[in-house]
Motif scaffolding. Sequence first.
Motif, PDB file in Angstrom:
ATOM      1  N   TYR A   1       0.858  -1.185   0.000  1.00 30.77           N
ATOM      2  CA  TYR A   1       0.000   0.000   0.000  1.00 30.77           C
ATOM      3  C   TYR A   1       0.895   1.236   0.000  1.00 30.77           C
ATOM      4  CZ  TYR A   1      -3.305  -3.591   1.365  1.00 30.77           C
ATOM      5  OH  TYR A   1      -4.063  -4.743   1.394  1.00 30.77           O
ATOM      6  N   GLN A   2       0.872   2.000  -1.112  1.00 30.28           N
ATOM      7  CA  GLN A   2       1.918   2.999  -1.318  1.00 30.28           C
ATOM      8  C   GLN A   2       1.412   4.424  -1.473  1.00 30.28           C
ATOM      9  OE1 GLN A   2       4.663   1.794  -4.367  1.00 30.28           O
ATOM     10  NE2 GLN A   2       5.178  -0.103  -3.325  1.00 30.28           N
ATOM     11  N   GLY A   3       0.144   4.642  -1.743  1.00 33.64           N
ATOM     12  CA  GLY A   3      -0.356   6.000  -1.893  1.00 33.64           C
ATOM     13  C   GLY A   3       0.195   6.687  -3.132  1.00 33.64           C
ATOM     14  N   LEU A   4      -0.254   6.274  -4.302  1.00 34.71           N
ATOM     15  CA  LEU A   4       0.216   6.849  -5.566  1.00 34.71           C
ATOM     16  C   LEU A   4      -0.896   7.708  -6.162  1.00 34.71           C
ATOM     17  CD1 LEU A   4       2.388   7.017  -7.773  1.00 34.71           C
ATOM     18  CD2 LEU A   4       1.365   4.984  -8.825  1.00 34.71           C
ATOM     19  N   PHE A   5      -0.571   8.971  -6.450  1.00 41.84           N
ATOM     20  CA  PHE A   5      -1.563   9.930  -6.925  1.00 41.84           C
ATOM     21  C   PHE A   5      -1.027  10.689  -8.136  1.00 41.84           C
ATOM     22  CE2 PHE A   5      -2.208   9.243  -2.382  1.00 41.84           C
ATOM     23  CZ  PHE A   5      -3.548   8.842  -2.370  1.00 41.84           C
ATOM     24  N   GLY A   6      -1.938  11.379  -8.848  1.00 37.82           N
ATOM     25  CA  GLY A   6      -1.594  12.022 -10.096  1.00 37.82           C
ATOM     26  C   GLY A   6      -0.578  13.143  -9.951  1.00 37.82           C
ATOM     27  N   ALA A   7       0.281  13.261 -10.976  1.00 41.36           N
ATOM     28  CA  ALA A   7       1.323  14.301 -10.949  1.00 41.36           C
ATOM     29  C   ALA A   7       0.724  15.696 -10.914  1.00 41.36           C
ATOM     30  CB  ALA A   7       2.223  14.140 -12.180  1.00 41.36           C
ATOM     31  N   TRP A   8      -0.475  15.856 -11.455  1.00 42.03           N
ATOM     32  CA  TRP A   8      -1.097  17.174 -11.496  1.00 42.03           C
ATOM     33  C   TRP A   8      -1.413  17.714 -10.102  1.00 42.03           C
ATOM     34  CZ3 TRP A   8      -5.858  17.362  -9.195  1.00 42.03           C
ATOM     35  CH2 TRP A   8      -6.541  16.159  -9.048  1.00 42.03           C
ATOM     36  N   MET A   9      -1.297  16.857  -9.066  1.00 42.52           N
ATOM     37  CA  MET A   9      -1.639  17.278  -7.706  1.00 42.52           C
ATOM     38  C   MET A   9      -0.484  17.936  -6.974  1.00 42.52           C
ATOM     39  SD  MET A   9      -4.132  14.267  -6.325  1.00 42.52           S
ATOM     40  CE  MET A   9      -4.787  15.415  -5.118  1.00 42.52           C
ATOM     41  N   MET A  10       0.691  18.022  -7.568  1.00 38.73           N
ATOM     42  CA  MET A  10       1.861  18.573  -6.877  1.00 38.73           C
ATOM     43  C   MET A  10       1.545  19.899  -6.186  1.00 38.73           C
ATOM     44  SD  MET A  10       4.721  16.717  -7.025  1.00 38.73           S
ATOM     45  CE  MET A  10       6.069  17.902  -6.926  1.00 38.73           C
ATOM     46  N   SER A  11       0.988  20.846  -6.913  1.00 41.24           N
ATOM     47  CA  SER A  11       0.704  22.160  -6.345  1.00 41.24           C
ATOM     48  C   SER A  11      -0.345  22.068  -5.249  1.00 41.24           C
ATOM     49  CB  SER A  11       0.244  23.119  -7.442  1.00 41.24           C
ATOM     50  OG  SER A  11      -0.092  24.375  -6.899  1.00 41.24           O
ATOM     51  N   ASP A  12      -1.405  21.263  -5.484  1.00 41.15           N
ATOM     52  CA  ASP A  12      -2.464  21.117  -4.487  1.00 41.15           C
ATOM     53  C   ASP A  12      -1.924  20.532  -3.186  1.00 41.15           C
ATOM     54  OD1 ASP A  12      -4.267  22.069  -6.312  1.00 41.15           O
ATOM     55  OD2 ASP A  12      -5.043  20.097  -6.879  1.00 41.15           O
ATOM     56  N   LEU A  13      -0.893  19.714  -3.282  1.00 41.57           N
ATOM     57  CA  LEU A  13      -0.314  19.085  -2.095  1.00 41.57           C
ATOM     58  C   LEU A  13       0.751  19.940  -1.426  1.00 41.57           C
ATOM     59  CD1 LEU A  13       0.022  15.421  -3.432  1.00 41.57           C
ATOM     60  CD2 LEU A  13      -1.829  16.417  -2.079  1.00 41.57           C
ATOM     61  N   GLY A  14       1.007  21.120  -1.970  1.00 37.91           N
ATOM     62  CA  GLY A  14       1.997  22.009  -1.368  1.00 37.91           C
ATOM     63  C   GLY A  14       3.417  21.597  -1.642  1.00 37.91           C
ATOM     64  N   LEU A  15       3.643  20.870  -2.747  1.00 40.42           N
ATOM     65  CA  LEU A  15       4.984  20.412  -3.092  1.00 40.42           C
ATOM     66  C   LEU A  15       5.531  21.234  -4.249  1.00 40.42           C
ATOM     67  CD1 LEU A  15       4.251  16.581  -2.976  1.00 40.42           C
ATOM     68  CD2 LEU A  15       5.696  17.827  -1.358  1.00 40.42           C
TER      69      LEU A  15
END
Length: 492
Positions: A177-191
Motif C-alpha cells: 500500500y503505497q499511496g500513488l496519486f496524479g502528478a497534477w496534484m503537486m501544487s495542491d499538495l503544497g509540493l
Amino acid sequence: MRVLFVTPECYPLVKTGGLADVSAALPPALNRAGAEVRLLLPGYPAVLNGLTDLQPVGNPLTDLPGGAPATLRIGRMPGGVLAYVLDAPSLYDRPGNPYLGPDGKDWPDNAERFAALSWCAAGFAAEDGLDPWWRPDVLHGHDWQTGLIPAYLELRPDRFAGPFRPGTVTTIHNIAYQGLFGAWMMSDLGLPSAAFRIDGVEYYGGVGFLKAGCFYSDRLTTVSPTYAHEIQTAEHGAGLEGLLATRAEALTGILNGVDYDIWDPATDAHIAARYGAADLGGKDLCKADLQATFGLDRRADAPLAAVVSRLTGHKGLDLVLEAASQWIAWGGQLAVLGNGEPALEAGFRHLATWYPKSVGVRIGYDEALSHRIQAGADLFLVPSRSEPCGLTQMYALKYGTLPLVRRTGGLADTIVDANPAAVNDGSATGFQFVNATAQELTWALRRAAALYRKPERWHVLQQHAMTRDFGWHGPAEEYMELYRAVAPVLVG
C-alpha cells in the motif's frame, strides 16, 4: 525524548488492521522506556468521540493542502496517552472505513486528506510550532498516509523551518500500500514542482507518498527483520526495492510486539473460560463454545483450525479453500472470520454449505469473536504470500493455538517449525511451509493432524508456545535507540 507518533488509525478508536494495534500498544511502551510520546490522528468521528478532555490547541489551521478549514485539538486516549487530533470535518467527518467510501472505492480526495495529516505533523517543527508548549524531537510516521512528513520538512523550509529540525522515522507496515496519486496534484499538495523527479517524490509518473517517506526520512523501519530484507528484492519490494537497497543502512527491521493486557487467556473477558500454560482445562471449554458458535459438531477429538483475516489472495486464503476438503476428510474442522474479496467470501460460504457441521464462516469483523476463536481453536492458519509481521500468529501462541504459517516476513521470525529436531529439543511452536501452493499447505496440515493425534506431544508444544514472550518491552528499547540516533539535529 519527545516523539510525535503520527498514524492514520489506532485501536480502539479506529481499526482496519494490525497498524491500529501497534499504534495503541507501542506509545505506552515507549513512555515506560523513558520517552514522552504523543499521537497525532485524523479527526474521524470515532476519534473525536473517543478522546476525553478534548481541547483546542493554538489558532485554527488555514493553510492545509486543499484549503480545508481545521482545528488542532488535544485529548486523552482510553489508555491515557495524550493525542492530538486534526479536526477537519470536510476531510474526515465521514462514516465507515477511513479510506473507502460506501461504494468500496478509495475516497477521491485521499491525497489531500493524508497530505493534510503530514502537513500538520510537519507544522510542529515550524518556527511558530502548532503547540507552543510542546515540540517533538522525532516525528515518527506510519505507512503511506504519513509519507510526506519528511518531504515537507526537506522541500518546504519556507514553511517548516524552526529552531531545530526534528529527526524523522518512517515505518513501513505493508509495502503493498503505497499511496500513488496524479502528478497534477503537486501544487495542491503544497509540493514544489522541482521535487517531481526520481530523486524526489516522483514515482511511476505520479506522486508517491510512501516513496517520498522512503527517500526523505532520516531512518526507515519495518515490522520484522525478515521483511526488511525481503522488501529489498523484486519479489517483495513492490517497485521500491531499488530505492530501499540504496538505503539499506538506514533501514531496520523491528519486530512488532503483543499487548498482553489485551491478549492473554488468563485474563481475557471475551472467552468462555480462562486458562494458562500450567492448566489448559479452560481451553477445552473454549473449544466447545467455539464449535457451538459456528454450528460445528461438538467433538473434542476433531482438530479445529481457524482463520481470522482479510480474505484476500495476498493472505493466501485461496490456498485454504483448496486444502479444506482434505483437512475435513482427515476429521478436521474449520472456523473462518473475515471479509475481503467477493470471490473468496463466496468460496468460504459455499464451503460452509457443503460441510455445515465441519466448516463455519462469519463474514465481517468482530473483535470479541476473534478472541474466542484464538482461545477455542487448536490450529491457527496464516498462509500469507507476504506478511510484514503478522500479529495474529503471536496472539495464537499465547492462547496455546498452534500457528501454521508460510515461511515469510514476520511469520518466519516468530514461529519455529515442529520438525522432528525442534519437537525433540523443545523449541517448536507451530508449523511452517515454504512455497505458496495448496499442496504444501496440505502437507503442513497433515503434519499438524498427525501430531494432534498424540495429545501429550501436542500439549508440550502448546505449553512451550504459551511461554514465548513477544511483549513490547524489547521493541520499545530498539525504537528508543533509533530515536536517539536521529534527533535532534540543530540548525542555524
